[in-house]
Design a protein around this motif. Sequence first.
Motif, mmCIF file in Angstrom:
data_model
loop_
_atom_site.group_PDB
_atom_site.id
_atom_site.type_symbol
_atom_site.label_atom_id
_atom_site.label_comp_id
_atom_site.label_asym_id
_atom_site.label_seq_id
_atom_site.Cartn_x
_atom_site.Cartn_y
_atom_site.Cartn_z
ATOM 1 N N ILE A 6 0.762 -1.149 0.091
ATOM 2 C CA ILE A 6 0.087 0.028 -0.074
ATOM 3 C C ILE A 6 0.701 1.274 0.017
ATOM 4 C CG2 ILE A 6 -0.138 -0.018 2.341
ATOM 5 C CD1 ILE A 6 -2.946 1.060 0.255
ATOM 6 N N GLY A 7 2.050 0.997 0.442
ATOM 7 C CA GLY A 7 2.876 2.409 0.494
ATOM 8 C C GLY A 7 3.781 2.409 -0.692
ATOM 9 N N ARG A 8 3.601 1.623 -1.537
ATOM 10 C CA ARG A 8 4.550 1.562 -2.700
ATOM 11 C C ARG A 8 4.960 3.023 -3.370
ATOM 12 N NH1 ARG A 8 4.318 -2.175 -8.315
ATOM 13 N NH2 ARG A 8 5.889 -1.485 -9.302
ATOM 14 N N ARG A 9 3.735 3.701 -3.939
ATOM 15 C CA ARG A 9 3.949 4.995 -4.375
ATOM 16 C C ARG A 9 4.656 6.069 -3.528
ATOM 17 N NH1 ARG A 9 3.606 2.692 -8.883
ATOM 18 N NH2 ARG A 9 1.332 1.969 -9.494
ATOM 19 N N LEU A 10 4.534 5.901 -2.135
ATOM 20 C CA LEU A 10 4.918 6.839 -1.117
ATOM 21 C C LEU A 10 6.401 6.451 -1.045
ATOM 22 C CD1 LEU A 10 4.700 9.010 1.081
ATOM 23 C CD2 LEU A 10 4.246 7.084 2.534
ATOM 24 N N ALA A 11 6.764 5.216 -1.149
ATOM 25 C CA ALA A 11 8.339 4.865 -1.196
ATOM 26 C C ALA A 11 9.010 5.248 -2.089
ATOM 27 C CB ALA A 11 8.511 3.342 -0.730
ATOM 28 N N GLU A 12 8.139 4.952 -3.509
ATOM 29 C CA GLU A 12 8.974 5.344 -4.770
ATOM 30 C C GLU A 12 9.196 6.846 -5.023
ATOM 31 O OE1 GLU A 12 7.224 1.743 -7.632
ATOM 32 O OE2 GLU A 12 6.126 3.336 -7.512
ATOM 33 N N ALA A 13 8.218 7.530 -4.572
ATOM 34 C CA ALA A 13 8.539 9.006 -4.738
ATOM 35 C C ALA A 13 9.544 9.483 -3.796
ATOM 36 C CB ALA A 13 7.176 9.606 -4.497
ATOM 37 N N GLU A 14 9.505 8.917 -2.535
ATOM 38 C CA GLU A 14 10.554 9.357 -1.530
ATOM 39 C C GLU A 14 11.848 9.193 -2.012
ATOM 40 O OE1 GLU A 14 11.122 8.260 3.128
ATOM 41 O OE2 GLU A 14 8.963 8.299 2.274
ATOM 42 N N MET A 15 12.039 8.007 -2.635
ATOM 43 C CA MET A 15 13.526 7.470 -2.989
ATOM 44 C C MET A 15 13.645 8.490 -4.101
ATOM 45 S SD MET A 15 13.692 3.539 -2.476
ATOM 46 C CE MET A 15 12.146 2.843 -2.945
ATOM 47 N N MET A 16 12.973 8.613 -5.281
ATOM 48 C CA MET A 16 13.275 9.163 -6.654
ATOM 49 C C MET A 16 13.538 10.557 -6.219
ATOM 50 S SD MET A 16 10.646 7.677 -9.297
ATOM 51 C CE MET A 16 11.372 8.603 -10.822
ATOM 52 N N LEU A 17 12.668 11.409 -5.457
ATOM 53 C CA LEU A 17 12.994 12.816 -5.084
ATOM 54 C C LEU A 17 14.458 13.167 -4.262
ATOM 55 C CD1 LEU A 17 9.265 13.817 -4.154
ATOM 56 C CD2 LEU A 17 10.648 14.703 -6.065
ATOM 57 N N PHE A 18 14.610 12.100 -3.413
ATOM 58 C CA PHE A 18 15.846 12.270 -2.603
ATOM 59 C C PHE A 18 17.069 12.001 -3.422
ATOM 60 C CE2 PHE A 18 19.474 10.400 -0.207
ATOM 61 C CZ PHE A 18 19.657 11.404 0.852
ATOM 62 N N LEU A 19 17.044 11.105 -4.170
ATOM 63 C CA LEU A 19 18.248 10.760 -5.464
ATOM 64 C C LEU A 19 18.228 11.743 -6.121
ATOM 65 C CD1 LEU A 19 17.584 6.936 -5.716
ATOM 66 C CD2 LEU A 19 19.645 8.079 -4.308
ATOM 67 N N ALA A 20 17.106 12.394 -6.658
ATOM 68 C CA ALA A 20 17.324 13.675 -7.935
ATOM 69 C C ALA A 20 18.055 14.647 -6.981
ATOM 70 C CB ALA A 20 15.917 13.905 -8.119
ATOM 71 N N HIS A 21 17.559 15.095 -5.671
ATOM 72 C CA HIS A 21 18.164 16.318 -5.211
ATOM 73 C C HIS A 21 19.879 15.990 -4.732
ATOM 74 C CE1 HIS A 21 15.069 19.185 -4.065
ATOM 75 N NE2 HIS A 21 14.224 18.068 -4.165
ATOM 76 N N VAL A 22 19.869 14.596 -4.570
ATOM 77 C CA VAL A 22 21.528 14.248 -4.171
ATOM 78 C C VAL A 22 22.371 14.303 -5.736
ATOM 79 C CG1 VAL A 22 23.168 12.237 -3.828
ATOM 80 C CG2 VAL A 22 21.052 12.952 -2.194
ATOM 81 N N LEU A 23 21.788 13.630 -6.706
ATOM 82 C CA LEU A 23 22.386 13.849 -8.026
ATOM 83 C C LEU A 23 22.711 14.981 -8.586
ATOM 84 C CD1 LEU A 23 20.871 10.494 -9.297
ATOM 85 C CD2 LEU A 23 23.288 10.851 -8.909
ATOM 86 N N ARG A 24 21.843 16.101 -8.435
ATOM 87 C CA ARG A 24 22.064 17.515 -8.970
ATOM 88 C C ARG A 24 23.015 18.283 -8.345
ATOM 89 N NH1 ARG A 24 17.437 21.201 -7.202
ATOM 90 N NH2 ARG A 24 17.645 22.010 -9.199
ATOM 91 N N ASN A 25 23.313 17.747 -7.001
ATOM 92 C CA ASN A 25 24.141 18.707 -6.106
ATOM 93 C C ASN A 25 25.735 17.982 -5.945
ATOM 94 O OD1 ASN A 25 22.851 20.932 -4.484
ATOM 95 N ND2 ASN A 25 21.332 19.574 -4.673
ATOM 96 N N PHE A 26 25.646 16.655 -5.950
ATOM 97 C CA PHE A 26 27.211 16.027 -5.732
ATOM 98 C C PHE A 26 27.439 14.946 -6.446
ATOM 99 C CE2 PHE A 26 24.614 16.415 -1.474
ATOM 100 C CZ PHE A 26 25.274 17.532 -1.016
ATOM 101 N N THR A 27 28.647 14.399 -6.657
ATOM 102 C CA THR A 27 29.007 13.332 -7.230
ATOM 103 C C THR A 27 29.233 12.297 -6.067
ATOM 104 O OG1 THR A 27 31.426 13.827 -7.163
ATOM 105 C CG2 THR A 27 30.385 14.296 -9.167
ATOM 106 N N ILE A 28 29.064 10.952 -6.307
ATOM 107 C CA ILE A 28 28.987 9.972 -5.278
ATOM 108 C C ILE A 28 30.274 8.981 -5.444
ATOM 109 C CG2 ILE A 28 27.733 8.305 -3.838
ATOM 110 C CD1 ILE A 28 25.279 9.837 -5.372
ATOM 111 N N GLU A 29 30.963 8.860 -4.509
ATOM 112 C CA GLU A 29 32.188 7.689 -4.939
ATOM 113 C C GLU A 29 32.049 6.677 -3.655
ATOM 114 O OE1 GLU A 29 35.487 9.834 -4.658
ATOM 115 O OE2 GLU A 29 35.116 11.371 -6.090
ATOM 116 N N ALA A 30 32.073 5.380 -3.775
ATOM 117 C CA ALA A 30 32.167 4.380 -2.935
ATOM 118 C C ALA A 30 33.793 4.241 -2.424
ATOM 119 C CB ALA A 30 31.669 2.962 -3.417
ATOM 120 N N VAL A 31 33.928 4.232 -1.197
ATOM 121 C CA VAL A 31 35.296 4.188 -0.733
ATOM 122 C C VAL A 31 35.842 2.834 -1.062
ATOM 123 C CG1 VAL A 31 36.566 3.993 1.290
ATOM 124 C CG2 VAL A 31 34.740 5.590 1.093
#
Length: 492
Positions: free
Chosen positions: A440-465
């Motif tokens: 039942i929370g699928r749309r909420l979880a998908e939107a939450e993840m997509m929006l957070f990742l969009a904000h991160v990707l437009r601000n930072f590069t990410i490197e795995a140590v």
Amino acid sequence: MAARSWLWGRRAGGSGGAGGVQPFQAIPRDGRDRWLNLYRIWRSDGFQDFHRHMEGSFQRLGPIYRERVGAYDCVNVLLPRDAAQLFRAEGPFPRRMGIEAWRAHRRLRNHKCGLFLLNGQAWRSDRLALNPAVLSPAGVRKFLPLLDAVAGDFVAAMRHRVQQSPGRALTLDPHPLLFRFTLEASTHALYGERLGLAAGAGRGGARRFLGAVQAMLRTTLPLLFLRAPLLRRLRAPLWREHLRAWDVIFQHADGSIQRLCGAVGRGGAGGRGGIMAELLLGGRLPLDSVKANVTEFTAGGVDTTAMPLLFTLFELGRNPGVQRALREELRAAGVGAPPAQPPAPPGPPLPDVLGALPLLRAAIKETLRLYPVGITVQRYPATDVVLHNYHVPAGVALYAMGRSPEVFPNPERYDPSRWLGKEDTSFKALAFGFGARQCIGRRLAEAEMMLFLAHVLRNFTIEAVSTEDIRTVFRFILMPEKSPLLTFRPLD
């Protein structure tokens, strides 16, 4: 790690069939004595490696096998076609495996059960009342701005930390930050209130709640296979810890519920948005049902979203080509790098933005293929079925871990593009379940993840140590044994 599905069911007698169909008892077994199996797993702390245990069982026994553990008989199946067949056999009231420890807590504390624990007509009534506010396009549009505001605040706080770090690079374990984000985001979407977690740990109640969610998940798995009478007699520390954890979760949710109910009673939602306000004002569910379901959303909306975000950031950190392609997709959708000087000009409507990000959606789907939150999606067929030429009775109950080369080419490779081609992917992505009983929370979880990742990707590069594979453990949800370290650098 093999792609797999779990059919859960209480003990049921099988019968032979015509045409060479083998009886239920002929399904290959993993272990003979259900209670000895449970004891061995318990003594060896093997619950956290249960997904690897299943992998080995599939390799030894084939694409279908029967496993008796404690109170349950389990028929474990491997292929998407099995999931499709179960979908056709689940009937008008799809039924999932109950978690008796959770139900026992509700009975002891006189709480009503929410959607997750309901079956039959009670489940259907609640589901039909909740769908418009949580799953419908109109409902999703209402909570998108709430999630986006929280994502923007968290990434702004991260950007400040990065700017203050030596070399303008911040290396950290993102797990605590993601916990705080998912709690803040789900609380804002559900109740329309903010907890102030972007700048740090927040007030003590939030920290206590996060600890309770972790304790509830950790203690659920060992209790999963025990019969109800045994649970009622159990006075072990594990059971008492489980009850205390649920009590804290209900207290946390009840505080938010009371504040919102008070605002509604005074003539509106006090200017708040949020899913619960929609449910209260809509009047389609009685108050005790609204409380039960929103409390389940509160408990289920933290770890289950934080873990996929953690795994996605790790995979992007060790797959820079995918990261660059996602950033290009964001720019094409009109959400490129933030302006040098705020405020930012208004962008496209959020539903349009998310609709223009198929690769980002596929990246999350690929993460959930490799690292599903739960390693089971259960169904009890309403009619008898034949799987791999074995008779499986009605009332026996599925999940898929998608690392089988029988289902996915190069299954160990992180490749979001596999979801964007013309190949049929039906019943290959089961992280949120399927059919009328999908999460039942699928749309909420998908939107939450997509929006957070969009904000991160437009601000930072990410490197795995470290780019080494993460060892995962199963603690009712799949999580890393040790959280990866990631380095964030500002794009500008």
